[in-house]
Design a protein around this motif. Sequence first.
Motif, PDB file in Angstrom:
ATOM      1  N   THR A 590     -16.049 -45.810  37.488  1.00 25.61           N
ATOM      2  CA  THR A 590     -15.207 -44.626  37.235  1.00 25.61           C
ATOM      3  C   THR A 590     -15.976 -43.521  36.517  1.00 25.61           C
ATOM      4  O   THR A 590     -15.422 -42.452  36.237  1.00 25.61           O
ATOM      5  N   GLU A 591     -17.249 -43.768  36.217  1.00 34.22           N
ATOM      6  CA  GLU A 591     -18.104 -42.743  35.599  1.00 34.22           C
ATOM      7  C   GLU A 591     -19.419 -42.673  36.376  1.00 34.22           C
ATOM      8  O   GLU A 591     -20.483 -43.000  35.845  1.00 34.22           O
ATOM      9  N   PRO A 592     -19.383 -42.277  37.645  1.00 36.10           N
ATOM     10  CA  PRO A 592     -20.587 -42.354  38.492  1.00 36.10           C
ATOM     11  C   PRO A 592     -21.773 -41.555  37.965  1.00 36.10           C
ATOM     12  O   PRO A 592     -22.912 -41.867  38.313  1.00 36.10           O
ATOM     13  N   SER A 593     -21.542 -40.563  37.127  1.00 35.02           N
ATOM     14  CA  SER A 593     -22.677 -39.802  36.594  1.00 35.02           C
ATOM     15  C   SER A 593     -23.608 -40.690  35.776  1.00 35.02           C
ATOM     16  O   SER A 593     -24.788 -40.381  35.621  1.00 35.02           O
ATOM     17  N   ARG A 594     -23.057 -41.813  35.261  1.00 40.42           N
ATOM     18  CA  ARG A 594     -23.874 -42.724  34.458  1.00 40.42           C
ATOM     19  C   ARG A 594     -24.682 -43.695  35.333  1.00 40.42           C
ATOM     20  O   ARG A 594     -25.401 -44.555  34.815  1.00 40.42           O
ATOM     21  N   LEU A 595     -24.560 -43.539  36.686  1.00 48.17           N
ATOM     22  CA  LEU A 595     -25.297 -44.411  37.609  1.00 48.17           C
ATOM     23  C   LEU A 595     -26.562 -43.738  38.155  1.00 48.17           C
ATOM     24  O   LEU A 595     -27.179 -44.234  39.097  1.00 48.17           O
ATOM     25  N   GLN A 596     -26.943 -42.613  37.539  1.00 47.77           N
ATOM     26  CA  GLN A 596     -28.074 -41.852  38.072  1.00 47.77           C
ATOM     27  C   GLN A 596     -29.355 -42.673  38.166  1.00 47.77           C
ATOM     28  O   GLN A 596     -30.195 -42.428  39.036  1.00 47.77           O
ATOM     29  N   ASN A 597     -29.522 -43.641  37.290  1.00 49.02           N
ATOM     30  CA  ASN A 597     -30.750 -44.439  37.271  1.00 49.02           C
ATOM     31  C   ASN A 597     -30.554 -45.835  37.846  1.00 49.02           C
ATOM     32  O   ASN A 597     -31.434 -46.698  37.697  1.00 49.02           O
ATOM     33  N   ASN A 598     -29.423 -46.076  38.502  1.00 47.88           N
ATOM     34  CA  ASN A 598     -29.182 -47.398  39.073  1.00 47.88           C
ATOM     35  C   ASN A 598     -30.183 -47.663  40.198  1.00 47.88           C
ATOM     36  O   ASN A 598     -30.344 -46.848  41.108  1.00 47.88           O
ATOM     37  N   ARG A 619     -26.343 -39.936  47.420  1.00 48.24           N
ATOM     38  CA  ARG A 619     -26.635 -41.348  47.149  1.00 48.24           C
ATOM     39  C   ARG A 619     -25.589 -41.953  46.215  1.00 48.24           C
ATOM     40  O   ARG A 619     -25.192 -43.106  46.398  1.00 48.24           O
ATOM     41  N   LEU A 620     -25.171 -41.188  45.234  1.00 47.85           N
ATOM     42  CA  LEU A 620     -24.124 -41.697  44.341  1.00 47.85           C
ATOM     43  C   LEU A 620     -22.842 -41.967  45.120  1.00 47.85           C
ATOM     44  O   LEU A 620     -22.196 -43.013  44.936  1.00 47.85           O
ATOM     45  N   ASP A 621     -22.468 -41.039  45.974  1.00 44.25           N
ATOM     46  CA  ASP A 621     -21.266 -41.225  46.788  1.00 44.25           C
ATOM     47  C   ASP A 621     -21.393 -42.464  47.667  1.00 44.25           C
ATOM     48  O   ASP A 621     -20.435 -43.225  47.841  1.00 44.25           O
ATOM     49  N   SER A 622     -22.583 -42.671  48.220  1.00 41.38           N
ATOM     50  CA  SER A 622     -22.795 -43.837  49.081  1.00 41.38           C
ATOM     51  C   SER A 622     -22.725 -45.131  48.291  1.00 41.38           C
ATOM     52  O   SER A 622     -22.211 -46.145  48.782  1.00 41.38           O
ATOM     53  N   LEU A 623     -23.236 -45.115  47.050  1.00 42.41           N
ATOM     54  CA  LEU A 623     -23.170 -46.314  46.216  1.00 42.41           C
ATOM     55  C   LEU A 623     -21.721 -46.671  45.891  1.00 42.41           C
ATOM     56  O   LEU A 623     -21.309 -47.830  46.009  1.00 42.41           O
ATOM     57  N   ILE A 624     -20.931 -45.678  45.506  1.00 39.92           N
ATOM     58  CA  ILE A 624     -19.522 -45.922  45.198  1.00 39.92           C
ATOM     59  C   ILE A 624     -18.794 -46.431  46.447  1.00 39.92           C
ATOM     60  O   ILE A 624     -17.992 -47.368  46.387  1.00 39.92           O
TER      61      ILE A 624
END
Length: 697
Positions: A590-598, A619-624
């Motif tokens: 629910t906080e995808p901005s914190r996934l920048q380094n995943n 890429r973030l959208d695809s990960l979610i």
Amino acid sequence: MPTRLADRIHLERRRRFIGRLPEKTLFLEAVSAPQLPFHVLYVYGAGGIGKTQLFREFMDICQLAEAVPVYIDGRNIEPSTDAFLNCMGNAMRCPDEESPLTRLSAAPRRHVLFIDIFELLSPLDRWLRESFLPQLSENILVVLGSHLSASPGWNADPGWQDMIKIIKLKNFSEEESRAYLSERKVPMENYRRILEFSHGHPLALSLISDLFDQRPDLRFEPEEAPNVIQTLLALFIQKVPGPAHRTALEASSLVGTVTESLLGHLLGFEDVHEIFAWLRNLSFFESNRRGIFPHDLAREALVTDLKWRNPDWYKELHRRARLYFSEKIKESQGEEQRRLLFDLIFLHRDNSIVRPFFNWQESGTILTDEIKERDWPALEKMIVMHEGTESFRWFRFWHEKQPRTSRILRNADQAPCGLITMLDLSRANTAGLEADPATRAILHYLQDKAPLRPGERALFFRFWMASNTYQSVSPTQSQIFVNIIQYYFTTPSLAYSFFPCADPDFWEPILVYADLKRIPEADYKIGDNSYGVFGHDWRVVPPSTWINLLAEREIETDPLAIAPEPAEPLLVLRREDFDNAVKDAFRYYTEPSRLQNNPLLRSRLIAGMANSNVEDQDRLDSLIEAVRSATDSLQDSPRDEKLYRILYRTYLNPAISQEQAAEALGLPFSTYRRHLKAAILKVADKLWQREINGKVG
């Protein structure tokens, strides 16, 4: 007495006349025979193929055989019976009151009636066949020359079947073409490019030779000779009904064969029946079981003109054709898929790097098959001849270990004409891999530089060869390459592929173009033979990226300047690191901005979903999306539905705390924690399978 100019022109024509020995021999034997073996010789071929020049040779042969030639040019006659008879009478110098038919019937000597450019007299075809020719004496030979093949009436009439001889005039052979260029004093360093473009077409060779008469230091490239292209196009395309027909010509020149459905896709029209029928009836189009296609020279002229005149439309047609074949490939399998792959590869035909390394005449007679017991003598002969007895021993060894990985290629007579062996290194035992010098080198490379993850596969094309030409460019070699690309499309969990070459320096340009890198540390030696190895890591440059890369290189003048995307290499994650990254993806769902380094953002899984786009948000959208879809799929199984509810209440639509989530689900906290761990692992398993099962397309 001074020599007439006409005599000098005649001698010069004779001096420059090349080839056509079978046709000249056939004519000489016929015209010299006491009784004619046939009464009509029908010669046809594409415009500029040299029919008129051949007729001049035939007329000289008539002089040797003491026969009287009578020549009629179809361009000089209205297609009516009266005009034809008048023209014939003039050619024979008949008095006005004498019929040429009467003259021919009474002539004691053999006469040969030449009717050139007969396609312009097609309205007279039936009259000639049924009325005029039957009135001639048996001592008259009629020679017809046309762009078009003989009308069906000639073979349909039983009376004419044994009296007509039909021959198709073809392009010069390579030997004849070289002889012509040598006679015209064209520099030898230009021969290869000229032959690639002209395909031995006599008029094209003549026009190109004329360029060298003016510029002896010329280096021939079709794009630099627009006047030659314009002349050839005018020869083939004398009248086009409309813009759509012109576009159809351009589109058909880019693909191997065209059908109505493909033509409709390329033009963007629903109904192309009339346009397709028009193409089919053009004199320079041929057909086979897969569709219709232009003659080689017409194709070259059309493509060269289009690239020069409208490069944007050239690229758009390539894009449309590529999309069409890519979709069809996904829906097919076996031989049909291999034929479609050939169509896809054909789009690279005009690329300067690819062109010399592929046989572009698709051979539908070469088929891929399983090895039969009766094939073993031919296989042994093939392998021993090219690679030696030790190599054959290793072939037997691997065939026993992985019998389904070898395929034989058969010619039209069903005889073996080639071989390909695709070893699955991930399914072979280590002892066998260590024993074979070839697989030992590659095994060590994988262990040191590109270790496989659980479930991943590595392919090694251990043997590939044509029976007569080994690993040289040939129809069989080209079919082998199509088979290899098919493996790329159809092998699940493919992580790495290795391709060995007995002559790596020769094959390096095309393999680098296909993004296979040279791997010297994987080279090996069997007996006295050394092999250089090329490879591709499908985890770093995944299949979808690879296809896009080749598509971009396809029409570029400097293909290797196009680098694989993304420029940032993908991560090949160990399973433990992958699972931890999935846990983090849930934690910050629910906080995808914190996934920048995943790390998953740089994995093959997400790169494929984002269509290799390196934009962070994509890429973030695809990960979610990946996490959500894998979680949602748990609802498909009654056993896993409770795991879905736990993930939903914890991460997708989370409660304030895990304790409240457990309470809402009616579970003791310890049970909830155990099920939560199992649920995350279950989703990680699903995503892991997607990660390692990447496929082309």
